[in-house]
Scaffold this active site. Sequence first.
Site, PDB file in Angstrom:
ATOM      1  N   ASP A  36       0.869  -1.199  -0.074  1.00 38.25           N
ATOM      2  CA  ASP A  36      -0.045   0.201   0.112  1.00 38.25           C
ATOM      3  C   ASP A  36       0.792   1.316   0.031  1.00 38.25           C
ATOM      4  O   ASP A  36       1.757   1.361   0.752  1.00 38.25           O
ATOM      5  CB  ASP A  36      -0.762  -0.028   1.224  1.00 38.25           C
ATOM      6  N   ASP A  37       0.611   2.176  -0.926  1.00 37.81           N
ATOM      7  CA  ASP A  37       1.139   3.570  -1.062  1.00 37.81           C
ATOM      8  C   ASP A  37       2.669   3.363  -1.180  1.00 37.81           C
ATOM      9  O   ASP A  37       3.543   4.349  -0.731  1.00 37.81           O
ATOM     10  CB  ASP A  37       0.988   4.211   0.208  1.00 37.81           C
TER      11      ASP A  37
ATOM     12  N   HIS B 295      -9.672  -3.277  -0.823  1.00 35.28           N
ATOM     13  CA  HIS B 295      -9.850  -2.236   0.200  1.00 35.28           C
ATOM     14  C   HIS B 295     -10.898  -2.569   1.182  1.00 35.28           C
ATOM     15  O   HIS B 295     -10.956  -2.536   2.493  1.00 35.28           O
ATOM     16  CB  HIS B 295     -10.138  -1.176  -0.347  1.00 35.28           C
TER      17      HIS B 295
ATOM     18  N   ASP C   5      -0.091  -0.782  -5.024  1.00 32.45           N
ATOM     19  CA  ASP C   5      -1.439  -0.466  -5.713  1.00 32.45           C
ATOM     20  C   ASP C   5      -1.447   0.831  -6.185  1.00 32.45           C
ATOM     21  O   ASP C   5      -2.020   1.433  -7.086  1.00 32.45           O
ATOM     22  CB  ASP C   5      -2.659  -0.306  -4.545  1.00 32.45           C
ATOM     23  N   HIS C   6      -0.483   1.985  -5.754  1.00 38.86           N
ATOM     24  CA  HIS C   6      -0.069   3.395  -6.367  1.00 38.86           C
ATOM     25  C   HIS C   6       0.798   3.852  -5.615  1.00 38.86           C
ATOM     26  O   HIS C   6       1.453   3.123  -4.629  1.00 38.86           O
ATOM     27  CB  HIS C   6      -1.411   3.918  -6.066  1.00 38.86           C
TER      28      HIS C   6
ATOM     29  N   CYS D 106      -6.706   3.398  -3.364  1.00 39.30           N
ATOM     30  CA  CYS D 106      -6.813   2.135  -2.961  1.00 39.30           C
ATOM     31  C   CYS D 106      -7.895   0.992  -3.583  1.00 39.30           C
ATOM     32  O   CYS D 106      -7.607   0.080  -4.222  1.00 39.30           O
ATOM     33  CB  CYS D 106      -6.874   1.970  -1.351  1.00 39.30           C
TER      34      CYS D 106
END
Length: 494
Positions: free
Chosen positions: A36-37, A129, A312-313, A75
């Site tokens: 995540d992130d 999510h 995810d990003h 997300c």
Amino acid sequence: MIHNIKKRALVVMTYLGCTLGMMAQEKPNVVVFLVDDLRTELGCYGNPIVKSPNIDALAKEGVLFQKAYAQQALCAPSRMSLLSGLRPETFGIYSLFTSFRSVHKEVVTLPQFFKANGYQTVSVGKVYHHGFDDKDSWSMLFPKESNSWVKPENLALIERLKKSGKGSNGPAYECEEVEDEAYKDGRAVKNAIETLQKLKNDKFMMVVGLTKPHLPFNVPKKYWDLYNKEDFKVPSKEEPKDMYKLALTNWGELRGYYGIPQEGVLDDEMTKTLIHGYHASVSYTDAQVGKVMKALEQLDLRKNTIVVFMSDHGWKLGEYGAWCKHSNFELDVNVPLIISRETGYKNRVTNAKSNALVENLDLFPTLADACGLKDTPKLEGKSLLLLLNSPSLKWSQGAYSVYPRGKNVMGFTCTDGTWRYTEWWDNKAQKTIDSELYTCKENYMVRVENLAKNAKNAKEVKRMKLLLEKQYPLQLRSSYPQNDKGNSGKNSSE
């Protein structure tokens, strides 16, 4: 003519090599690390400060994609996209507030497809999510853990905040002398390893969802101690010159934590502290990856297990004065992606880097192809199997992402690997209302400029506009964004 014939021959030979390699052994297992992130801030991506030895070792065992992109920097829709092989604009969900199965009961997802093909499918940690979304597609589903703080003073603070009605988020960071399992990713990995032990004689596809380096930057002190805060530089806090007025958000994601000012940019001291916390969180995640990889080796599973590491990003660490994703900027949509074939695969390529433009939604077709599974549903990504054998193959011309601003404005963006071009479409006015052009490699120590406003870049703008319209032609834009409930473009803690 001769060049084209040779090129086609190379593609055919590569495909045959992949196919014959698959025929020579049984269908492999799959482990996907979904983080995540996470930006491309890793040693294997050239960052000289971050300490990520386990992820770096995995990169040496496979192919590292330097130009991989998420389809939306948020997300929920990002994860729905990579797990369905469909673009966010296809399934029409752009917010955190709509679960996938509440809208799309007919779509065949990655775990659903693998389960139907005889695999034990396992979700550990934060995968979707919405933790129990698509629950029937998993053979085993571990709910994502909820606690984030362990310091007694922070727990007491949170209780006071709850009672006063001022929210339930504690500070944006903490470090404590505790074991990895005191925080949720450590416990998720413990569940993953115990599950691998149970499934070692079965065919499985496991997704391990690791929440760090998502806020809050809470990790055991030993990871915090790997870094010196003074080694970090403070980027420019100015928003890009001449950018579209809604290109950035007010980064409420960070402002929701205790002690963070509700207005204005952060001072240099807090900026360095948060950058420190982010890097410590990356190293914590790296250690969790190392534990799972060690377990695969000890259980004699690595020889027949494909391993994928992805995010995810991305995220902004103070660049533009911002602390969130929620945009179409390169920092938010460019992501790490590493794919390592099973060590027993005879044509395995290792320690390779690919400059091919690839997308997160390519995960589904790639894994299906690599595992020899046929009759996939209609997918919008494409298999990267050829690139795993020949990383320098010529590939896509562009990679594409979207981000909405409210119900009427959508930002469509693309990159050719050198330039990033974005158009903002007003669905009510039925026209493009602004455009942006940036280089993919910016110097974030100084103010970034929207180059689309400069006449000398007209040629690049025209070329990139045509590239964008290949995926998002004008006649199709009027259907975006769809009326996804909660699609306000607001920030959130996820």
